[in-house]
Design a protein around this motif. Structure first.
Motif, mmCIF file in Angstrom:
data_model
loop_
_atom_site.group_PDB
_atom_site.id
_atom_site.type_symbol
_atom_site.label_atom_id
_atom_site.label_comp_id
_atom_site.label_asym_id
_atom_site.label_seq_id
_atom_site.Cartn_x
_atom_site.Cartn_y
_atom_site.Cartn_z
ATOM 1 N N PRO A 88 -7.363 -0.660 -4.301
ATOM 2 C CA PRO A 88 -8.684 -1.289 -4.271
ATOM 3 C C PRO A 88 -9.718 -0.406 -3.588
ATOM 4 C CG PRO A 88 -7.111 -2.493 -2.873
ATOM 5 C CD PRO A 88 -6.419 -1.259 -3.344
ATOM 6 N N ALA A 89 -10.971 -0.806 -3.733
ATOM 7 C CA ALA A 89 -12.075 -0.011 -3.180
ATOM 8 C C ALA A 89 -11.927 0.156 -1.670
ATOM 9 C CB ALA A 89 -13.401 -0.707 -3.489
ATOM 10 N N MET A 90 -12.185 1.383 -1.215
ATOM 11 C CA MET A 90 -12.252 1.661 0.230
ATOM 12 C C MET A 90 -13.377 2.663 0.474
ATOM 13 S SD MET A 90 -8.416 2.100 1.738
ATOM 14 C CE MET A 90 -7.675 2.726 0.244
ATOM 15 N N VAL A 91 -14.317 2.272 1.308
ATOM 16 C CA VAL A 91 -15.435 3.166 1.630
ATOM 17 C C VAL A 91 -14.948 4.231 2.613
ATOM 18 C CG1 VAL A 91 -17.576 3.274 2.952
ATOM 19 C CG2 VAL A 91 -17.298 1.524 1.214
ATOM 20 N N ALA A 128 -17.252 0.799 -2.829
ATOM 21 C CA ALA A 128 -18.483 0.053 -3.073
ATOM 22 C C ALA A 128 -19.656 1.034 -3.182
ATOM 23 C CB ALA A 128 -18.720 -0.926 -1.931
ATOM 24 N N GLN A 172 -16.498 0.282 -8.077
ATOM 25 C CA GLN A 172 -17.006 -1.002 -7.593
ATOM 26 C C GLN A 172 -18.504 -0.874 -7.369
ATOM 27 O OE1 GLN A 172 -16.174 -2.383 -3.452
ATOM 28 N NE2 GLN A 172 -15.178 -4.126 -4.439
ATOM 29 N N HIS A 202 -18.921 -6.272 -7.401
ATOM 30 C CA HIS A 202 -18.511 -6.675 -6.045
ATOM 31 C C HIS A 202 -19.165 -8.010 -5.695
ATOM 32 C CE1 HIS A 202 -17.051 -6.564 -2.080
ATOM 33 N NE2 HIS A 202 -17.393 -5.342 -1.697
ATOM 34 N N HIS A 255 -16.799 -10.542 0.068
ATOM 35 C CA HIS A 255 -17.149 -10.205 1.450
ATOM 36 C C HIS A 255 -18.577 -10.634 1.814
ATOM 37 C CE1 HIS A 255 -13.845 -7.016 0.642
ATOM 38 N NE2 HIS A 255 -13.340 -8.215 0.840
ATOM 39 N N ARG A 290 -14.517 -8.560 -8.194
ATOM 40 C CA ARG A 290 -13.768 -8.844 -6.964
ATOM 41 C C ARG A 290 -14.490 -9.977 -6.238
ATOM 42 N NH1 ARG A 290 -11.257 -5.319 -1.958
ATOM 43 N NH2 ARG A 290 -9.208 -6.171 -2.383
ATOM 44 N N CYS A 309 -9.333 -10.528 6.105
ATOM 45 C CA CYS A 309 -9.610 -9.502 5.090
ATOM 46 C C CYS A 309 -8.666 -8.313 5.249
ATOM 47 C CB CYS A 309 -11.065 -9.062 5.211
ATOM 48 S SG CYS A 309 -11.597 -8.003 3.872
ATOM 49 N N THR A 362 -4.125 -8.528 -3.253
ATOM 50 C CA THR A 362 -4.142 -7.451 -2.246
ATOM 51 C C THR A 362 -4.080 -8.086 -0.862
ATOM 52 O OG1 THR A 362 -5.564 -6.104 -3.671
ATOM 53 C CG2 THR A 362 -5.478 -5.470 -1.364
ATOM 54 N N GLY A 363 -3.603 -7.322 0.108
ATOM 55 C CA GLY A 363 -3.614 -7.785 1.504
ATOM 56 C C GLY A 363 -2.234 -7.714 2.102
ATOM 57 N N GLY A 364 -1.971 -6.664 2.893
ATOM 58 C CA GLY A 364 -0.703 -6.552 3.603
ATOM 59 C C GLY A 364 0.494 -6.392 2.684
ATOM 60 N N ALA A 421 -4.391 -1.233 -0.216
ATOM 61 C CA ALA A 421 -5.486 -0.395 0.272
ATOM 62 C C ALA A 421 -4.966 0.487 1.407
ATOM 63 C CB ALA A 421 -6.658 -1.262 0.711
ATOM 64 N N ARG A 422 -4.693 -0.118 2.569
ATOM 65 C CA ARG A 422 -4.309 0.702 3.725
ATOM 66 C C ARG A 422 -3.001 1.447 3.485
ATOM 67 N NH1 ARG A 422 -4.962 -3.962 7.958
ATOM 68 N NH2 ARG A 422 -4.336 -5.072 6.073
HETATM 69 C C1 FMN Z 1 -11.570 1.702 5.413
HETATM 70 C C2 FMN Z 1 -11.662 0.550 4.486
HETATM 71 C C3 FMN Z 1 -12.761 0.430 3.626
HETATM 72 C C4 FMN Z 1 -12.852 -0.655 2.737
HETATM 73 N N1 FMN Z 1 -13.893 -0.696 1.833
HETATM 74 C C5 FMN Z 1 -13.920 -1.688 0.889
HETATM 75 C C6 FMN Z 1 -14.882 -1.686 -0.159
HETATM 76 O O1 FMN Z 1 -15.694 -0.765 -0.304
HETATM 77 N N2 FMN Z 1 -14.869 -2.716 -1.033
HETATM 78 C C7 FMN Z 1 -13.947 -3.731 -0.963
HETATM 79 O O2 FMN Z 1 -13.988 -4.646 -1.791
HETATM 80 N N3 FMN Z 1 -13.011 -3.741 0.005
HETATM 81 C C8 FMN Z 1 -12.958 -2.751 0.916
HETATM 82 N N4 FMN Z 1 -11.946 -2.727 1.841
HETATM 83 C C9 FMN Z 1 -10.917 -3.807 1.822
HETATM 84 C C10 FMN Z 1 -9.692 -3.353 1.015
HETATM 85 O O3 FMN Z 1 -10.009 -3.106 -0.336
HETATM 86 C C11 FMN Z 1 -8.556 -4.404 1.069
HETATM 87 O O4 FMN Z 1 -8.988 -5.596 0.473
HETATM 88 C C12 FMN Z 1 -8.101 -4.711 2.493
HETATM 89 O O5 FMN Z 1 -7.931 -3.510 3.217
HETATM 90 C C13 FMN Z 1 -6.781 -5.500 2.500
HETATM 91 O O6 FMN Z 1 -5.788 -4.826 1.780
HETATM 92 P P1 FMN Z 1 -4.608 -3.961 2.490
HETATM 93 O O7 FMN Z 1 -3.879 -4.888 3.394
HETATM 94 O O8 FMN Z 1 -3.770 -3.469 1.353
HETATM 95 O O9 FMN Z 1 -5.270 -2.869 3.252
HETATM 96 C C14 FMN Z 1 -11.844 -1.654 2.735
HETATM 97 C C15 FMN Z 1 -10.745 -1.521 3.599
HETATM 98 C C16 FMN Z 1 -10.635 -0.441 4.459
HETATM 99 C C17 FMN Z 1 -9.434 -0.332 5.355
#
Ligand code: FMN
Ligand code: SF4
Length: 487
Positions: free
Chosen positions: A46-49, A82, A125, A242, A245, A294, A356, A394-396, A418-419
């Motif tokens: 998923p998206a991560m900035v 994003a 995104q 998007h 959030h 999303r 989140c 998604t999530g953990g 994501a992480r």
């Molecule tokens: C550094 C970072 C940046 C993130 N940026 C976005 C984003 O741009 N858009 C979005 O929808 N979620 C963003 N997220 C949330 C992740 O996409 C994801 O939903 C969240 O980390 C939970 O999933 P995980 O447990 O697999 O990490 C971000 C998460 C992290 C850690």
């Protein structure tokens, strides 16, 4: 950062990794249709900035290195961070609000295609957000920002029991409030003014006294559609709108949205603009282009949307023709903690922020897959209404066993990480090849999130311990963190 009252420290999940043959025959590594395309596996980043764009929103070499590295792991789908749909200054976040951004984004598409050898679908995104100012100094707030009017004079007269305040000069009111106790300030300021003092001024979709906020329903469909069309021109396989959030479109979906112009109040009205934006995007990019969304399975704030709202939205989105539904949870401004003076409020510091990006300091449920039950009920409702729109959870989620179980039980169609992907972008290829025991496991302690909060280039704490002697590695400006994940 918000914490449970009596947190339990969880260990990361013990797991068994599959051999290559088992992985090859698994649901996780089976293909899935997403709109007119097919993802080679049901894995999703998923998206991560990463905070690596230029101050003007252009793609940098660091962005290219970042996405190339994720593509080398060959997830089924990779979603680019994003990216702002408007052409307004927003710091080192990517933008797609003008044609001049297309060239850089095209290079990013090319880097991913090359690194994944065409095996990863690449979506972007696209986001709209409203103004958020830094928390002001008290003196500046009372001397410059607060507009003194009869409300303040009346409240001051009440709270001090002194009618002379009713005719006091603006300068006198400012001076008094600046030095007043918290109790008096709280009694005199309107709730939104108090919020601006303690958190920094922030616009909401319900600020109907502001013309540009009233006009959002007229303006956003075309803005999103133009951005989506640029994504198509740049070569992305699809766009993700998007609606999650703390941002504009999530504001419309929120149960807190009480706009009285037909775009707030009932669920039908709250989903109206999100559907209008979708239709305009669809008209612009055509039926063969992937357009997904999303949004939140639960806002996790008082008076916010719950899973029943998400179920309603999911069915509306599926019926409208979205090609995938990706669920997240929380991440709101409303329960965020007050920032320090001079800093901006961060929407991941309250309980909704915890939900989140949950950490190992958790409750009995723990941080692993805690959104999955909500996603499962959303999927059941969507399928029950006759739609097969793929749904991403998604999530953990970080192990093959977790992911496979989610798919086996039909709780979701695709699994996002994501992480875990940040900790080791090669998760997908390693597990596929039966080398799961080589995965660098995310510890879910959110060092990466703290960097995001500080608007600093995001890295993972685990990267710095590995292969520091590797030739040609790029380091952060302070020379202490590597900017690209090691192998
Ligand atoms: C550094 C970072 C940046 C993130 N940026 C976005 C984003 O741009 N858009 C979005 O929808 N979620 C963003 N997220 C949330 C992740 O996409 C994801 O939903 C969240 O980390 C939970 O999933 P995980 O447990 O697999 O990490 C971000 C998460 C992290 C850690
Ligand atoms: S810094 Fe790395 S290990 Fe820690 S939560 Fe983020 S991705 Fe996981």
């Amino acid at each position: 950062m918000w914490k449970f009252a009596n947190p339990i420290k969880h260990q990361i999940l013990e797991t068994r990794w599959p051999a290559a043959e088992e992985a090859a025959g698994s649901r996780l590594y089976s293909p899935i249709a997403i709109g007119s395309l097919e993802a080679r596996s049901r894995t999703w980043v998923p998206a991560m900035v990463p905070w690596r764009a230029t101050e003007d929103g252009f793609v940098t070499q660091q962005n290219l290195d970042w996405y190339r590295r994720f593509a080398e792991g060959r997830p089924g789908v990779l979603v680019v961070e994003a990216t702002g749909v408007r052409d307004i200054p927003s710091g080192p976040l990517l933008r797609i609000g003008d044609d001049r951004f297309i060239d850089g984004l095209r290079k990013l598409v090319e880097a991913v295609r090359e690194a994944s050898e065409g095996q990863t679908l690449l979506f972007i995104q696209i986001i709209d957000f409203l103004a958020v100012k830094r928390r002001p100094e008290k003196e500046k707030y009372f001397q410059r920002f607060l507009q003194i009017d009869e409300h303040h004079r009346g409240a001051l007269a009440d709270v001090t029991n002194d009618r002379l305040w009713l005719s006091a000069s603006v300068a006198l009111v400012r001076e008094f409030l600046q030095n007043a106790s918290d109790e008096v300030v709280t009694a005199v300021l309107r709730p939104r003014e108090l919020e601006a003092l303690l958190y920094g001024y922030r616009e909401c979709v319900t600020d109907m006294d502001l013309k540009h906020i009233r006009e959002l329903p007229n303006e956003l469909p075309a803005i999103f559609a133009a951005a989506a069309n640029r994504a198509r021109e740049a070569g992305f396989h699809g766009v993700e709108l998007h609606y999650a959030h703390a941002y504009t479109m999530a504001g419309f979906l929120s149960a807190q949205n009480d706009r009285a112009d037909g775009y707030g109040g009932s669920r039908e009205n709250r989903v109206r603009l999100p559907l209008e934006v979708y239709r305009e995007v669809r008209n612009r990019v055509g039926n063969d282009y992937v357009v997904g969304v999303r949004f939140l399975a639960d806002e996790v704030i008082a008076g916010g949307s719950r899973v029943e709202d998400a179920i309603y939205y999911a069915k509306e989105f599926a019926a409208a023709g979205f090609d995938f539904l990706s669920l997240s949870k929380g991440g709101k401004f409303e329960d965020a903690q007050p920032p320090k003076v001079g800093q901006a409020v961060y929407p991941y510091t309250g309980q909704s922020g915890y939900e989140c990006m949950p950490t190992v300091l958790s409750d009995e449920t723990g941080p692993f897959g805690r959104t999955v039950p909500l996603v499962a009920s959303i999927k059941q409702a969507v399928n029950g209404a006759g739609f097969q729109t793929p749904i991403v959870a998604t999530g953990g989620i970080s192990t093959f066993e977790q992911a496979e179980e989610i798919l086996r039980l039909g709780q979701a169609d695709i699994v996002g990480m994501a992480r875990q992907a940040l900790a080791d972008p090669d998760w997908f290829v390693k597990v596929r090849l039966g080398r799961g025991d080589e995965v660098r496991r995310c510890t879910y302690t959110n060092y990466c999130e703290a960097l995001d909060q500080a608007h600093r280039p995001v890295t993972c704490k685990l990267w710095d311990r590995v292969s520091l002697d590797e030739p040609g590695i790029t380091m952060s400006d302070d020379g202490r963190r590597r900017l690209v994940p090691p192998r």
